[in-house]
Design a protein around this motif. Structure first.
Motif, PDB file in Angstrom:
ATOM      1  N   GLU A   7      -8.775 -50.131 -18.875  1.00 47.75           N
ATOM      2  CA  GLU A   7      -8.327 -50.013 -20.344  1.00 47.75           C
ATOM      3  C   GLU A   7      -6.760 -49.604 -20.521  1.00 47.75           C
ATOM      4  O   GLU A   7      -6.529 -48.328 -19.910  1.00 47.75           O
ATOM      5  CB  GLU A   7      -9.233 -48.929 -21.395  1.00 47.75           C
ATOM      6  CG  GLU A   7      -8.658 -48.939 -22.666  1.00 47.75           C
ATOM      7  CD  GLU A   7      -8.624 -50.290 -23.647  1.00 47.75           C
ATOM      8  OE1 GLU A   7      -9.588 -51.031 -23.129  1.00 47.75           O
ATOM      9  OE2 GLU A   7      -7.874 -50.497 -24.159  1.00 47.75           O
ATOM     10  N   PRO A   8      -5.835 -50.245 -20.780  1.00 49.58           N
ATOM     11  CA  PRO A   8      -5.865 -51.428 -21.223  1.00 49.58           C
ATOM     12  C   PRO A   8      -5.911 -52.519 -20.206  1.00 49.58           C
ATOM     13  O   PRO A   8      -5.646 -52.300 -19.025  1.00 49.58           O
ATOM     14  CB  PRO A   8      -4.460 -51.687 -22.019  1.00 49.58           C
ATOM     15  CG  PRO A   8      -3.523 -50.668 -21.050  1.00 49.58           C
ATOM     16  CD  PRO A   8      -4.542 -49.594 -20.809  1.00 49.58           C
TER      17      PRO A   8
ATOM     18  N   ARG B  62      -1.623 -40.237  -8.349  1.00 43.40           N
ATOM     19  CA  ARG B  62      -1.242 -39.406  -9.110  1.00 43.40           C
ATOM     20  C   ARG B  62      -0.348 -39.959 -10.418  1.00 43.40           C
ATOM     21  O   ARG B  62      -0.415 -39.686 -11.518  1.00 43.40           O
ATOM     22  CB  ARG B  62      -0.688 -38.215  -8.774  1.00 43.40           C
ATOM     23  CG  ARG B  62      -1.650 -37.272  -8.179  1.00 43.40           C
ATOM     24  CD  ARG B  62      -0.886 -35.833  -7.912  1.00 43.40           C
ATOM     25  NE  ARG B  62      -1.702 -35.286  -6.913  1.00 43.40           N
ATOM     26  CZ  ARG B  62      -2.756 -34.528  -6.979  1.00 43.40           C
ATOM     27  NH1 ARG B  62      -2.858 -34.157  -8.470  1.00 43.40           N
ATOM     28  NH2 ARG B  62      -3.583 -33.898  -6.452  1.00 43.40           N
ATOM     29  N   ASN B  63       0.323 -41.095  -9.961  1.00 45.20           N
ATOM     30  CA  ASN B  63       1.411 -41.443 -11.287  1.00 45.20           C
ATOM     31  C   ASN B  63       1.353 -43.198 -10.959  1.00 45.20           C
ATOM     32  O   ASN B  63       2.502 -43.566 -11.006  1.00 45.20           O
ATOM     33  CB  ASN B  63       2.632 -40.861 -11.015  1.00 45.20           C
ATOM     34  CG  ASN B  63       2.820 -39.540 -11.801  1.00 45.20           C
ATOM     35  OD1 ASN B  63       2.521 -39.548 -12.968  1.00 45.20           O
ATOM     36  ND2 ASN B  63       2.917 -38.449 -11.184  1.00 45.20           N
ATOM     37  N   VAL B  64       0.114 -43.717 -10.965  1.00 38.67           N
ATOM     38  CA  VAL B  64      -0.092 -44.952 -11.023  1.00 38.67           C
ATOM     39  C   VAL B  64       0.353 -45.893 -12.255  1.00 38.67           C
ATOM     40  O   VAL B  64      -0.435 -45.079 -13.265  1.00 38.67           O
ATOM     41  CB  VAL B  64      -1.082 -45.721 -10.377  1.00 38.67           C
ATOM     42  CG1 VAL B  64      -1.272 -47.076 -10.240  1.00 38.67           C
ATOM     43  CG2 VAL B  64      -1.238 -45.143  -8.926  1.00 38.67           C
ATOM     44  N   THR B  65       1.341 -46.685 -12.524  1.00 38.20           N
ATOM     45  CA  THR B  65       1.721 -47.299 -13.779  1.00 38.20           C
ATOM     46  C   THR B  65       1.402 -48.492 -13.888  1.00 38.20           C
ATOM     47  O   THR B  65       1.290 -49.577 -12.931  1.00 38.20           O
ATOM     48  CB  THR B  65       2.984 -46.980 -14.165  1.00 38.20           C
ATOM     49  OG1 THR B  65       3.802 -47.587 -13.432  1.00 38.20           O
ATOM     50  CG2 THR B  65       3.394 -45.396 -14.028  1.00 38.20           C
ATOM     51  N   MET B  66       1.284 -49.176 -15.130  1.00 35.87           N
ATOM     52  CA  MET B  66       1.205 -50.564 -15.476  1.00 35.87           C
ATOM     53  C   MET B  66       2.546 -51.387 -14.735  1.00 35.87           C
ATOM     54  O   MET B  66       2.485 -52.791 -14.505  1.00 35.87           O
ATOM     55  CB  MET B  66       1.204 -51.049 -16.717  1.00 35.87           C
ATOM     56  CG  MET B  66      -0.220 -50.972 -17.233  1.00 35.87           C
ATOM     57  SD  MET B  66      -0.358 -51.755 -18.915  1.00 35.87           S
ATOM     58  CE  MET B  66      -1.595 -53.162 -18.719  1.00 35.87           C
ATOM     59  N   ALA B  67       3.647 -50.818 -15.061  1.00 36.13           N
ATOM     60  CA  ALA B  67       4.629 -51.191 -14.187  1.00 36.13           C
ATOM     61  C   ALA B  67       4.624 -51.572 -12.813  1.00 36.13           C
ATOM     62  O   ALA B  67       5.016 -52.615 -12.219  1.00 36.13           O
ATOM     63  CB  ALA B  67       5.984 -50.220 -14.338  1.00 36.13           C
TER      64      ALA B  67
ATOM     65  N   PRO C 129      -9.383 -38.064 -14.863  1.00 33.51           N
ATOM     66  CA  PRO C 129      -8.738 -39.155 -15.510  1.00 33.51           C
ATOM     67  C   PRO C 129      -7.398 -38.611 -15.990  1.00 33.51           C
ATOM     68  O   PRO C 129      -6.347 -39.121 -16.274  1.00 33.51           O
ATOM     69  CB  PRO C 129      -9.730 -39.878 -16.417  1.00 33.51           C
ATOM     70  CG  PRO C 129     -10.668 -38.991 -16.682  1.00 33.51           C
ATOM     71  CD  PRO C 129     -11.002 -38.173 -15.678  1.00 33.51           C
ATOM     72  N   GLU C 130      -7.579 -37.293 -16.121  1.00 36.92           N
ATOM     73  CA  GLU C 130      -6.335 -36.473 -16.415  1.00 36.92           C
ATOM     74  C   GLU C 130      -5.170 -36.223 -15.093  1.00 36.92           C
ATOM     75  O   GLU C 130      -4.132 -36.010 -15.653  1.00 36.92           O
ATOM     76  CB  GLU C 130      -6.768 -35.030 -17.067  1.00 36.92           C
ATOM     77  CG  GLU C 130      -7.399 -35.320 -18.425  1.00 36.92           C
ATOM     78  CD  GLU C 130      -6.779 -35.957 -19.625  1.00 36.92           C
ATOM     79  OE1 GLU C 130      -5.370 -35.563 -19.994  1.00 36.92           O
ATOM     80  OE2 GLU C 130      -7.371 -36.593 -20.262  1.00 36.92           O
ATOM     81  N   VAL C 131      -5.838 -36.302 -14.338  1.00 34.32           N
ATOM     82  CA  VAL C 131      -4.745 -36.055 -13.090  1.00 34.32           C
ATOM     83  C   VAL C 131      -4.502 -37.179 -12.232  1.00 34.32           C
ATOM     84  O   VAL C 131      -3.518 -37.462 -12.018  1.00 34.32           O
ATOM     85  CB  VAL C 131      -5.602 -35.116 -12.007  1.00 34.32           C
ATOM     86  CG1 VAL C 131      -4.873 -35.032 -10.833  1.00 34.32           C
ATOM     87  CG2 VAL C 131      -5.942 -33.674 -12.537  1.00 34.32           C
ATOM     88  N   TRP C 132      -5.535 -38.233 -12.186  1.00 41.06           N
ATOM     89  CA  TRP C 132      -5.247 -39.429 -11.643  1.00 41.06           C
ATOM     90  C   TRP C 132      -5.042 -40.647 -12.448  1.00 41.06           C
ATOM     91  O   TRP C 132      -5.898 -40.481 -13.584  1.00 41.06           O
ATOM     92  CB  TRP C 132      -6.478 -39.874 -10.496  1.00 41.06           C
ATOM     93  CG  TRP C 132      -6.770 -38.524  -9.575  1.00 41.06           C
ATOM     94  CD1 TRP C 132      -7.514 -37.486  -9.624  1.00 41.06           C
ATOM     95  CD2 TRP C 132      -5.908 -38.522  -8.145  1.00 41.06           C
ATOM     96  NE1 TRP C 132      -7.450 -36.814  -8.529  1.00 41.06           N
ATOM     97  CE2 TRP C 132      -6.556 -37.238  -7.721  1.00 41.06           C
ATOM     98  CE3 TRP C 132      -5.041 -39.197  -7.535  1.00 41.06           C
ATOM     99  CZ2 TRP C 132      -5.899 -36.686  -6.348  1.00 41.06           C
ATOM    100  CZ3 TRP C 132      -4.652 -38.818  -6.269  1.00 41.06           C
ATOM    101  CH2 TRP C 132      -5.034 -37.509  -5.737  1.00 41.06           C
ATOM    102  N   SER C 133      -4.323 -41.718 -12.102  1.00 35.48           N
ATOM    103  CA  SER C 133      -4.603 -42.662 -12.956  1.00 35.48           C
ATOM    104  C   SER C 133      -4.650 -43.946 -11.683  1.00 35.48           C
ATOM    105  O   SER C 133      -4.327 -43.754 -10.585  1.00 35.48           O
ATOM    106  CB  SER C 133      -3.304 -43.135 -13.669  1.00 35.48           C
ATOM    107  OG  SER C 133      -1.960 -43.040 -12.913  1.00 35.48           O
TER     108      SER C 133
ATOM    109  N   PHE D 214       1.753 -60.904 -18.598  1.00 36.93           N
ATOM    110  CA  PHE D 214       0.527 -60.194 -18.958  1.00 36.93           C
ATOM    111  C   PHE D 214      -0.025 -60.649 -20.233  1.00 36.93           C
ATOM    112  O   PHE D 214       0.949 -60.746 -21.360  1.00 36.93           O
ATOM    113  CB  PHE D 214       0.797 -58.575 -19.026  1.00 36.93           C
ATOM    114  CG  PHE D 214       0.729 -58.090 -17.664  1.00 36.93           C
ATOM    115  CD1 PHE D 214       0.374 -58.784 -16.453  1.00 36.93           C
ATOM    116  CD2 PHE D 214       0.934 -56.717 -17.483  1.00 36.93           C
ATOM    117  CE1 PHE D 214       0.203 -57.941 -15.202  1.00 36.93           C
ATOM    118  CE2 PHE D 214       0.947 -55.855 -16.244  1.00 36.93           C
ATOM    119  CZ  PHE D 214       0.625 -56.681 -15.101  1.00 36.93           C
TER     120      PHE D 214
ATOM    121  N   MET E  98      -5.554 -51.164 -16.214  1.00 34.25           N
ATOM    122  CA  MET E  98      -5.654 -49.551 -15.745  1.00 34.25           C
ATOM    123  C   MET E  98      -7.221 -49.121 -15.684  1.00 34.25           C
ATOM    124  O   MET E  98      -7.711 -49.334 -16.779  1.00 34.25           O
ATOM    125  CB  MET E  98      -4.960 -48.681 -16.724  1.00 34.25           C
ATOM    126  CG  MET E  98      -3.307 -49.294 -16.898  1.00 34.25           C
ATOM    127  SD  MET E  98      -2.298 -49.156 -15.252  1.00 34.25           S
ATOM    128  CE  MET E  98      -2.290 -47.547 -14.859  1.00 34.25           C
TER     129      MET E  98
END
Lengths: 310, 347
Positions: free
Chosen positions: B272-273, B236-241, B306-310, B263, B293
């Motif tokens: 994307e990105p 649910r909240n996977v980030t580039m960090a 994609p609005e809920v999951w990343s 990177f 991502m």
């Protein structure tokens, strides 16, 4: 994409050494392939990924540098004298294939004198590997390498009935390109034709019959946008890849089309002593819609922040 | 000696031997029993056989017959016991006698291929980071190899010159000709991402390792078959960090020591990105792989909102990591099957 360091200075004043600028470009997504000196000018080869069609011209690369160094980007202004005569008295444009060519514009210039380009102008083209031909063809190539928008110049007097038709090619239609080779077309390809035959393979290459030559007096300058898929298919099927098809395949900014056309015509009027310029635009779709960016969403996946959906 | 006496001695010996052999429970005890009854020097049968000499001549045939029956009975019980305990009956073994004083023939033991070693190593590191290993087929359809990965028709990546399409058009099965699009050898392990997202429930943390195929002319750094490792994390909240942390932890584990990564913006259709990942090693930046991502179009293709999951995905070339680790300079050496070369990388 070959960049002349000297040419780039027209658009952004960089004090930083080349190596440092090249590193900054690389870290912003423009991979550095090599730097070579050509005729005393550093020429930098940058790898442009297929999502960055905006970087397929010197202005685009300069914009990257200007952003990276917080400098002003100097885009040349255009001030094109207009003619009193309506272009519709001279030329008619009909677009029968808007799916592949959503926008077509043409400008007419009369009374040009064909000759070599000024040396500094020709040298800029030579350093990035483009052979100078004559002042008109050089102008179209120069503007393409400046803004990324491919342009094409036709000899107006070789256009039958003063009529341009943008249409699908006929099945097995024959076309002789400016590389003096013949190609067999199919109906998925875009042809820029007159009332009789094909003058150019839209977005890919001009034809030898309407090519600008030493005897050319009147010009038609085409600036159009073509759908990437159509151009990609044509170039692949004919194995005919050109700087023009390379750019259209990656989707050129349709907003920059008219600037490029005016910029090119202004230069031709200045250097080829053309007398009058008339413009015609055929627009069959909107010039592109705004891109929606949600900054909150961007922060969500870029950083450690939870997405606030409110 | 009386016949009766002799026969009684034989019968009691057989009864005792059978009783012992039926209950024997170790190979050592069995061997002791074997010596006790059938030993060549002082086995019980041997001593009874000596008593046969003292039997009266008229009784000798009957005594001899009975002796033979008892001997067979004991030997039968011995071999049953031996089979039951799972040890071979040396007395019945065929072939030349084993001579322990002869010099031995050393068996040719294989070693683990450096690529297999690398794959195991990668699985082990990513397993510690909580990534499950998944697999997918090497023969793929265009949906999993391209369409669902946001690579549209006519994209240069789908060019027949850049892929190994299978000649299914020549198939004799008419159904295969009409309904099935051309299959191909997968050109990337990202295909497994699609298969996993289609079938498994979220959240997901997987890697897939395996062979991929591209028609590159073989040279020192290219081979038409090579290996990739693909990673995918959807939550649910996977980030580039998190992407950067995972890749940095991975690089640190793989190379040993604290390794920095960086990177660089790039472009892939399915993320994307997108970024290229480099790591800092021996005073220079070295290319590691691609990442990014997960593109919303990819999520939509497999029915994920994609609005809920990343999520993030990354892909690395296994050969490059393997060659750097083992100091191999030509990729073709890995696949020449020259055991003299491969033996050098034994663990």
């Amino acid at each position: 994409m070959l960049i002349s360091w000297e040419w780039l200075a027209d658009y952004v004043t960089l004090d930083a050494p080349i190596d440092q600028v090249v590193d900054r470009w690389a870290l912003s997504g423009l991979n550095h392939e090599s730097t070579e000196w050509v005729e005393g000018v550093p020429v930098i080869d940058l790898e442009v990924t297929s999502n960055r069609a905006d970087c397929l011209g010197h202005i685009g690369i300069a914009r990257e540098a200007a952003v990276l160094y917080s400098l002003a980007l100097k885009i040349p202004s255009v001030d094109l004298p207009t003619s009193k005569q309506s272009v519709h008295e001279v030329l008619e444009v009909e677009n029968l294939f808007p799916e592949a060519c959503p926008r077509y514009t043409a400008r007419v210039i009369r009374g040009v004198k064909i000759g070599p380009s000024p040396e500094w102008f020709a040298k800029r083209l030579r350093t990035i590997g483009i052979r100078p031909i004559n002042n008109v063809v050089d102008a179209t190539n120069y503007v393409m390498m400046e803004c990324g928008q491919p342009l094409h110049a036709f000899d107006l007097n070789r256009i039958a009935s003063n009529r341009i038709v943008v249409r699908p090619a006929a099945q097995k239609e024959n076309f002789k390109a400016i590389d003096h080779r013949s190609y067999v077309l199919d109906p998925q390809m875009v042809v820029i034709g007159d009332s009789k035959s094909a003058l150019a393979l839209g977005g890919v290459m001009g034809g030898s019959d309407s090519e600008v030559s030493e005897t050319t007096v009147d010009l038609l300058i085409e600036a159009a946008s073509f759908e990437p898929m159509a151009i990609r298919r044509t170039a692949r099927r004919l194995k005919l890849h050109s700087p023009s098809s390379h750019r259209f395949e990656r989707r050129i900014d349709p907003q920059g089309l008219d600037f490029a056309s005016q910029r090119c015509c202004q230069w031709i009027l200045h250097v080829c002593l053309g007398s009058r310029c008339l413009g015609i635009g055929v627009r069959t779709s909107s010039v592109g819609s705004a891109v929606r960016l949600r900054p909150n969403r961007t922060r969500w996946w870029q950083f450690l922040r939870r997405f606030d959906r409110t | 000696m009386a016949l009766d006496q002799f026969l009684t001695a034989l019968d009691s010996m057989l009864g005792e031997a059978r009783a012992c052999l039926e209950t024997v429970d170790s190979a050592e005890a069995l061997e002791q029993l074997r010596v006790k009854y059938t030993g060549a020097k002082s086995g019980a049968l041997k001593s009874v056989q000596k008593m046969l000499a003292g039997i009266e001549v008229k009784d000798k045939p009957a005594a001899g017959k009975r002796f033979n029956e008892v001997r067979d009975g004991i030997e039968g019980a011995l071999s049953r016991a031996s089979q039951r305990l799972g040890c071979s009956n040396q007395q019945e073994s065929a072939g030349p006698v084993f001579d322990p004083t002869l010099p031995g023939l050393r068996p040719r033991l294989g070693t683990i291929h450096p690529i297999t070693q690398s794959l195991e190593h990668l699985k082990e590191i990513m397993g510690r980071l909580g990534f499950n290993v998944t697999e997918g087929p090497e023969i793929e359809d265009p949906w999993h190899n391209f369409v669902a990965l946001n690579i549209p028709e006519d994209h240069p990546a789908r060019d027949p010159l850049d892929n190994f399409y299978l000649a299914t058009a020549k198939s004799s099965d008419p159904a295969a000709q009409t309904n099935q699009p051309a299959r191909l050898l997968r050109s990337q392990t990202s295909t497994v991402q699609i298969r996993v997202m289609e079938t498994q429930s979220l959240p997901l943390r997987i890697i897939s390792l395996g062979r991929v195929y591209r028609p590159d002319a073989p040279d020192a750094t290219h081979f038409p078959m090579f290996h990739q490792m693909e990673g995918l994390w959807v939550d649910r909240n996977v980030t580039m960090a998190q992407l950067k942390s995972v890749l940095r932890l991975f690089a640190t584990s793989y190379l040993g020591g604290d390794v920095n990564i960086r990177f660089r913006p790039s472009f892939f259709p399915f993320t994307e990105p997108s970024v290229e990942v480099d790591y800092w090693w021996n005073g220079q930046w070295i290319e590691f792989g691609g990442a990014g991502m997960v593109d919303p179009n990819v999520f939509q293709a497999v029915g994920i909102d994609p609005e809920v999951w990343s999520g993030f995905a990354f892909g690395l070339g296994v050969e490059r990591l393997c060659m750097r680790r083992f100091g191999i300079t030509d990729i073709r050496d890995l696949y020449r099957s020259d055991v003299r070369f491969l033996r050098q990388f034994a663990t």
